[in-house]
Scaffold this motif. Structure first.
Motif, mmCIF file in Angstrom:
data_model
loop_
_atom_site.group_PDB
_atom_site.id
_atom_site.type_symbol
_atom_site.label_atom_id
_atom_site.label_comp_id
_atom_site.label_asym_id
_atom_site.label_seq_id
_atom_site.Cartn_x
_atom_site.Cartn_y
_atom_site.Cartn_z
ATOM 1 N N ASN A 1 5.633 9.092 21.928
ATOM 2 C CA ASN A 1 4.884 9.677 20.812
ATOM 3 C C ASN A 1 4.427 8.602 19.841
ATOM 4 O OD1 ASN A 1 5.111 12.292 21.767
ATOM 5 N ND2 ASN A 1 6.939 12.734 20.587
ATOM 6 N N LYS B 1 -10.655 8.946 23.642
ATOM 7 C CA LYS B 1 -9.619 9.461 24.538
ATOM 8 C C LYS B 1 -9.371 8.471 25.679
ATOM 9 C CE LYS B 1 -9.214 13.857 25.085
ATOM 10 N NZ LYS B 1 -9.402 15.265 25.428
ATOM 11 N N GLU C 1 -2.033 14.126 33.260
ATOM 12 C CA GLU C 1 -3.208 14.228 32.392
ATOM 13 C C GLU C 1 -3.047 15.295 31.308
ATOM 14 O OE1 GLU C 1 -7.673 15.654 33.249
ATOM 15 O OE2 GLU C 1 -7.067 13.878 34.376
ATOM 16 N N ALA C 2 -2.516 16.449 31.660
ATOM 17 C CA ALA C 2 -2.370 17.533 30.682
ATOM 18 C C ALA C 2 -1.425 17.131 29.548
ATOM 19 C CB ALA C 2 -1.863 18.796 31.364
ATOM 20 N N ARG C 3 -0.351 16.458 29.894
ATOM 21 C CA ARG C 3 0.611 16.053 28.866
ATOM 22 C C ARG C 3 0.018 14.973 27.962
ATOM 23 N NH1 ARG C 3 6.745 13.856 29.707
ATOM 24 N NH2 ARG C 3 7.245 13.808 27.526
ATOM 25 N N TYR D 1 -3.159 14.506 27.268
ATOM 26 C CA TYR D 1 -4.145 15.144 26.397
ATOM 27 C C TYR D 1 -3.475 15.925 25.277
ATOM 28 C CZ TYR D 1 -7.821 13.904 29.741
ATOM 29 O OH TYR D 1 -8.695 13.226 30.546
ATOM 30 N N ALA D 2 -2.382 16.603 25.580
ATOM 31 C CA ALA D 2 -1.663 17.340 24.533
ATOM 32 C C ALA D 2 -1.104 16.389 23.482
ATOM 33 C CB ALA D 2 -0.544 18.165 25.155
ATOM 34 N N LEU D 3 -0.529 15.275 23.916
ATOM 35 C CA LEU D 3 -0.001 14.297 22.965
ATOM 36 C C LEU D 3 -1.112 13.677 22.123
ATOM 37 C CD1 LEU D 3 2.639 12.507 25.216
ATOM 38 C CD2 LEU D 3 3.107 13.989 23.261
ATOM 39 N N GLU E 1 -4.017 15.116 21.357
ATOM 40 C CA GLU E 1 -4.478 16.132 20.413
ATOM 41 C C GLU E 1 -3.503 16.300 19.260
ATOM 42 O OE1 GLU E 1 -7.451 17.467 20.281
ATOM 43 O OE2 GLU E 1 -7.976 16.339 22.077
ATOM 44 N N ALA E 2 -2.208 16.233 19.553
ATOM 45 C CA ALA E 2 -1.204 16.334 18.482
ATOM 46 C C ALA E 2 -1.317 15.146 17.526
ATOM 47 C CB ALA E 2 0.194 16.406 19.076
ATOM 48 N N TYR F 1 -4.385 15.573 15.388
ATOM 49 C CA TYR F 1 -4.075 16.559 14.345
ATOM 50 C C TYR F 1 -3.310 15.890 13.201
ATOM 51 C CZ TYR F 1 -1.987 20.521 11.942
ATOM 52 O OH TYR F 1 -1.582 21.406 10.986
#
Length: 109
Positions: A40, A64, A80-82, A84-86, A88-89, A92
């Motif tokens: 993170n 990105k 890839e999904a993880r 992208y989620a990290l 985006e977080a 934010y």
């Protein structure tokens, strides 16, 4: 004389069971949490850096890709999904002031 070999063997088996059931999972969970915190942190650094490198609107895809490349360079490989989620977080957090980027600190190359 009393033979305590069976008692010692039972105690050793009990200690081994406790280590296997409680201590090893505890250590693994702490390592995983530490690794997650490190990942993170790297994502937040990469997102903040991408914001500095790519100024202007409509550059989200470049940002990105920069973050993904940065993470790969630092040995972080996730699905890839993880990722992208990290990302985006972290974006934010950046947009809501949890991560600050000082544009005056940018170094020209």
């Amino acid at each position: 004389m009393f033979d305590i070999t069976n008692i010692i063997e039972a105690a050793a088996a009990l200690i081994a069971a406790v280590i296997t059931c409680f201590v090893i999972p505890y250590i693994k969970s702490k390592t995983t949490a530490q690794q997650q915190a490190q990942i993170n942190g790297w994502v937040k650094i990469a997102v903040a850096a991408a914001e500095q490198v790519f100024t202007g609107s409509k550059r989200g895809a470049e940002k990105k890709q920069y973050v993904i490349d940065f993470l790969k360079e630092h040995g972080i490989t996730l699905d890839e999904a993880r990722v992208y989620a990290l990302i985006e977080a972290a974006v934010y957090d950046l947009n809501n002031g949890f991560i600050t980027v000082d544009s005056s600190a940018a170094v020209e190359q």
